[in-house]
Motif scaffolding. Structure first.
Motif, short mmCIF file in Angstrom:
data_model
loop_
_atom_site.label_atom_id
_atom_site.label_comp_id
_atom_site.label_asym_id
_atom_site.label_seq_id
_atom_site.Cartn_x
_atom_site.Cartn_y
_atom_site.Cartn_z
N GLN A 170 -4.08 91.66 126.62
CA GLN A 170 -5.34 92.01 125.96
C GLN A 170 -5.27 91.73 124.46
O GLN A 170 -6.23 91.22 123.88
CB GLN A 170 -5.66 93.48 126.22
N ILE A 171 -4.14 92.04 123.85
CA ILE A 171 -3.99 91.76 122.42
C ILE A 171 -4.02 90.26 122.15
O ILE A 171 -4.66 89.79 121.20
CB ILE A 171 -2.68 92.38 121.90
N ALA A 172 -3.33 89.51 122.99
CA ALA A 172 -3.28 88.05 122.78
C ALA A 172 -4.62 87.38 123.01
O ALA A 172 -4.87 86.29 122.47
CB ALA A 172 -2.23 87.44 123.71
N MET A 173 -5.52 88.02 123.78
CA MET A 173 -6.82 87.41 124.09
C MET A 173 -7.94 87.89 123.18
O MET A 173 -9.09 87.49 123.36
CB MET A 173 -7.18 87.72 125.54
N LEU A 174 -7.62 88.73 122.20
CA LEU A 174 -8.67 89.23 121.31
C LEU A 174 -9.35 88.11 120.54
O LEU A 174 -10.58 88.10 120.38
CB LEU A 174 -8.07 90.25 120.33
N ARG A 175 -8.56 87.16 120.06
CA ARG A 175 -9.08 85.99 119.33
C ARG A 175 -8.30 84.76 119.76
O ARG A 175 -7.13 84.87 120.14
CB ARG A 175 -8.92 86.17 117.82
N PRO A 176 -8.94 83.59 119.71
CA PRO A 176 -8.16 82.36 119.96
C PRO A 176 -7.02 82.27 118.96
O PRO A 176 -7.24 82.35 117.74
CB PRO A 176 -9.19 81.24 119.76
N LEU A 177 -5.82 82.11 119.46
CA LEU A 177 -4.64 82.13 118.59
C LEU A 177 -4.61 80.97 117.61
O LEU A 177 -3.88 81.02 116.62
CB LEU A 177 -3.37 82.14 119.45
N GLU A 178 -5.40 79.93 117.87
CA GLU A 178 -5.41 78.77 116.98
C GLU A 178 -6.22 79.02 115.72
O GLU A 178 -6.10 78.27 114.73
CB GLU A 178 -5.99 77.54 117.70
N GLU A 179 -7.06 80.07 115.72
CA GLU A 179 -7.86 80.38 114.54
C GLU A 179 -6.96 80.83 113.39
O GLU A 179 -5.90 81.40 113.60
CB GLU A 179 -8.89 81.46 114.85
N VAL A 180 -7.44 80.60 112.18
CA VAL A 180 -6.67 80.97 110.99
C VAL A 180 -6.45 82.48 110.96
O VAL A 180 -7.41 83.27 111.06
CB VAL A 180 -7.40 80.50 109.71
N GLY A 181 -5.23 82.90 110.83
CA GLY A 181 -4.88 84.31 110.74
C GLY A 181 -4.78 85.03 112.06
O GLY A 181 -4.30 86.18 112.11
N ALA A 182 -5.20 84.41 113.18
CA ALA A 182 -5.18 85.09 114.47
C ALA A 182 -3.75 85.34 114.94
O ALA A 182 -3.46 86.41 115.50
CB ALA A 182 -5.94 84.26 115.51
N ALA A 183 -2.85 84.39 114.74
CA ALA A 183 -1.47 84.56 115.18
C ALA A 183 -0.79 85.71 114.45
O ALA A 183 -0.08 86.53 115.05
CB ALA A 183 -0.69 83.26 114.97
N ALA A 184 -1.03 85.81 113.14
CA ALA A 184 -0.44 86.89 112.36
C ALA A 184 -0.99 88.25 112.80
O ALA A 184 -0.25 89.23 112.91
CB ALA A 184 -0.70 86.67 110.87
N GLU A 185 -2.31 88.32 113.07
CA GLU A 185 -2.91 89.56 113.54
C GLU A 185 -2.34 89.97 114.90
O GLU A 185 -2.09 91.15 115.15
CB GLU A 185 -4.43 89.40 113.64
N CYS A 186 -2.13 88.99 115.77
CA CYS A 186 -1.55 89.27 117.09
C CYS A 186 -0.15 89.84 116.95
O CYS A 186 0.20 90.82 117.61
CB CYS A 186 -1.54 87.99 117.93
#
Length: 329
Positions: A170-186
């Motif tokens: 669920q955490i990994a699917m909150l935002r597309p991981l390719e978006e800027v800052g999404a990987a850090a938020e995950c």
């Protein structure tokens, strides 16, 4: 040392047939060759959701390793078999190449040492594995607790693992991981989940991401080198089969991934940044370990004597074979 045509019926009887019976499918061990060497629905920790008894399969595994030890003796200078039988079993071109590794051969002493070390390491690893497995199969309980082959499924821990997997997804699917800052938020969200509820959660690091990715690239590069080696020595059938396994592995990775296997670096870096491996990363590693590694290793073993031209090629080929050999026990 043994001609592949003599090994084919043995492989079918002791590797493919048990796997087909256990998986209840004649196609599964062919589609996913790793199933010929591992039990897919068993966990030593009791954490498989569909856990089945694996004692019979492991007994077969022990038997075939012991059979390989017997084959080494029967094909050695201590064999009691007629010379005509030994000559029929031997892989002729490989034996000619191996002859150059003997003390009076043309191969440098260092290269001979590499082959001797490889052979000794494989024998020792296999013997240790047999001893440990026989002990685990023979002892139902130890210190009042059931040993792994006799223990029931650990449902409470399995439920906790399932709950953790659901929250991570669920955490990994909150935002597309390719978006800027999404990987850090995950990664930050996963770190909070670890600190608050699951202290055993381990986020990805450079060893769990770039390690497997580099191994997959190394395997592919080694296979390309082996194709060249087979062609150079006239073994066009082995070369063609190795090319086929590489093509099937790449095709599987291309079809199953969203962005293609050529993005292995980007997917590895993204897996490191977000704290959990991505779908495409898993597919690429599965294509290497689940399909490409096993048939490539079998062909690689037959190509090893041909590669014994210098200590660098000998060491590289021996290292890859030794690293992959535990999967084939």
């Amino acid at each position: 040392l043994v001609t592949p045509w003599a090994l084919l019926p043995v492989f079918a009887l002791l590797w493919y047939l048990p796997a087909a019976v256990h998986t209840r499918s004649g196609w599964a061990p062919l589609r996913y060759p790793l199933l010929n060497f591992v039990v897919d629905d068993f966990s030593l920790l009791g954490l498989h959701p569909h856990l089945r008894c694996a004692r019979a399969m492991y007994k077969v595994m022990v038997f075939r390793v012991l059979l390989m030890f017997l084959a080494l003796l029967l094909l050695s200078s201590w064999s009691f078999l007629p010379q005509s039988v030994i000559d029929w079993l031997h892989h002729g071109t490989a034996m000619q190449a191996i002859a150059r590794i003997k003390p009076n051969g043309t191969i440098p002493k260092l290269v001979r040492g590499v082959w001797h070390l490889l052979g000794a390491a494989v024998v020792v690893l296999s013997a240790v594995w047999v001893v440990v497995t026989v002990v685990l199969l023979s002892v139902p309980r130890c210190r009042g607790r059931a040993t792994p082959f006799f223990a029931p499924r650990r449902d409470l821990l399995l439920d906790r693992v399932g709950a953790l997997a659901t929250e991570v997804h669920q955490i990994a699917m909150l935002r597309p991981l390719e978006e800027v800052g999404a990987a850090a938020e995950c990664r930050e969200a996963l770190a909070r989940l670890r600190d608050e509820r699951f202290p055993g959660l381990r986020l990805t690091n450079v060893f769990t991401t770039f390690g497997p990715a580099w191994a997959a690239i190394l395997h592919f590069g080694t296979d390309c080198f082996n194709v060249f080696t087979f062609v150079k020595h006239g073994d066009f059938l082995f070369a063609a089969f190795l090319i086929l396994t590489m093509w099937v592995s790449l095709t599987y990775a291309w079809v199953a991934t969203d962005r293609g296997p050529h993005r292995i670096y980007q997917e590895t870096k993204l897996s490191l940044d977000c704290g959990v491996v991505t779908h495409d990363f898993l597919v690429m590693i599965r294509a290497d370990k689940g399909f490409q590694m096993i048939p490539a290793l079998l062909l690689q073993v037959y190509g090893l004597p041909y590669a014994a031209q210098s200590w660098t090629t000998a060491l590289a080929a021996a290292g890859v074979a030794l690293a992959s050999s535990p999967s084939t026990l």
